[in-house]
Design a protein around this motif. Structure first.
Motif, PDB file in Angstrom:
ATOM      1  N   TYR A   1      42.392  30.001  34.586  1.00 47.02           N
ATOM      2  CA  TYR A   1      40.932  29.966  34.659  1.00 47.02           C
ATOM      3  C   TYR A   1      40.357  31.381  34.590  1.00 47.02           C
ATOM      4  N   GLN A   2      40.905  32.297  35.355  1.00 44.03           N
ATOM      5  CA  GLN A   2      40.400  33.673  35.359  1.00 44.03           C
ATOM      6  C   GLN A   2      40.571  34.330  33.992  1.00 44.03           C
ATOM      7  N   TRP A   3      41.715  34.093  33.370  1.00 40.79           N
ATOM      8  CA  TRP A   3      41.962  34.664  32.048  1.00 40.79           C
ATOM      9  C   TRP A   3      40.971  34.103  31.027  1.00 40.79           C
ATOM     10  N   PHE A   4      40.767  32.779  31.036  1.00 46.35           N
ATOM     11  CA  PHE A   4      39.850  32.141  30.095  1.00 46.35           C
ATOM     12  C   PHE A   4      38.420  32.631  30.316  1.00 46.35           C
ATOM     13  N   ASN A   5      37.996  32.742  31.560  1.00 47.29           N
ATOM     14  CA  ASN A   5      36.648  33.189  31.886  1.00 47.29           C
ATOM     15  C   ASN A   5      36.427  34.619  31.406  1.00 47.29           C
ATOM     16  N   ALA A   6      37.388  35.501  31.659  1.00 44.89           N
ATOM     17  CA  ALA A   6      37.260  36.891  31.223  1.00 44.89           C
ATOM     18  C   ALA A   6      37.231  36.985  29.704  1.00 44.89           C
ATOM     19  N   THR A   7      38.061  36.183  29.043  1.00 45.40           N
ATOM     20  CA  THR A   7      38.090  36.191  27.586  1.00 45.40           C
ATOM     21  C   THR A   7      36.781  35.660  27.015  1.00 45.40           C
ATOM     22  N   LEU A   8      36.267  34.598  27.595  1.00 45.54           N
ATOM     23  CA  LEU A   8      35.017  34.021  27.125  1.00 45.54           C
ATOM     24  C   LEU A   8      33.857  34.989  27.302  1.00 45.54           C
TER      25      LEU A   8
ATOM     26  N   PRO B   1      53.040  39.290  26.066  1.00 49.17           N
ATOM     27  CA  PRO B   1      52.970  37.855  25.804  1.00 49.17           C
ATOM     28  C   PRO B   1      51.825  37.202  26.590  1.00 49.17           C
ATOM     29  N   LEU B   2      51.309  36.117  26.040  1.00 47.27           N
ATOM     30  CA  LEU B   2      50.181  35.416  26.654  1.00 47.27           C
ATOM     31  C   LEU B   2      50.478  35.018  28.085  1.00 47.27           C
ATOM     32  N   ARG B   3      51.681  34.562  28.348  1.00 47.68           N
ATOM     33  CA  ARG B   3      52.070  34.144  29.692  1.00 47.68           C
ATOM     34  C   ARG B   3      51.881  35.293  30.690  1.00 47.68           C
ATOM     35  N   ASP B   4      52.263  36.508  30.293  1.00 47.79           N
ATOM     36  CA  ASP B   4      52.127  37.657  31.186  1.00 47.79           C
ATOM     37  C   ASP B   4      50.657  38.050  31.368  1.00 47.79           C
ATOM     38  N   ARG B   5      49.863  37.979  30.299  1.00 48.67           N
ATOM     39  CA  ARG B   5      48.443  38.323  30.409  1.00 48.67           C
ATOM     40  C   ARG B   5      47.704  37.343  31.312  1.00 48.67           C
ATOM     41  N   VAL B   6      48.052  36.061  31.216  1.00 46.29           N
ATOM     42  CA  VAL B   6      47.431  35.049  32.074  1.00 46.29           C
ATOM     43  C   VAL B   6      47.815  35.281  33.525  1.00 46.29           C
ATOM     44  N   ARG B   7      49.056  35.577  33.770  1.00 48.73           N
ATOM     45  CA  ARG B   7      49.531  35.817  35.132  1.00 48.73           C
ATOM     46  C   ARG B   7      48.868  37.059  35.725  1.00 48.73           C
ATOM     47  N   GLU B   8      48.714  38.118  34.936  1.00 51.16           N
ATOM     48  CA  GLU B   8      48.083  39.356  35.416  1.00 51.16           C
ATOM     49  C   GLU B   8      46.595  39.150  35.712  1.00 51.16           C
TER      50      GLU B   8
END
Length: 71
Positions: free
Chosen positions: A18-25, A6-13
């Protein structure tokens, strides 16, 4: 359906939103391009008028460069 967490778990990991968005971008758009307008030491560049180094020139109060006189 999907094997993704789930997205919540991926963001937390990733360490937060911010870190999740930056890595995805970066993954989607690629690394940032380096601008040719970055500040650098331009004193070693040559003058377009006389061909001598710019650090050999004199600078007036208004910031203009004046070519050195020929010896």
């Amino acid at each position: 359906m999907s094997d993704k967490a789930p997205l919540r778990d991926r963001v937390r990991e990733a360490g937060g939103l911010y870190q999740w968005f930056n890595a995805t971008l970066i993954r989607l758009a690629g690394p940032p391009h380096v601008s040719p307008n970055l500040p650098r030491n331009r004193d070693g560049d040559t003058c377009a008028h006389c061909g001598r180094r710019k650090d050999e020139h004199t600078r007036s109060d208004d910031g203009a460069l004046h070519c050195p006189t020929a010896l």
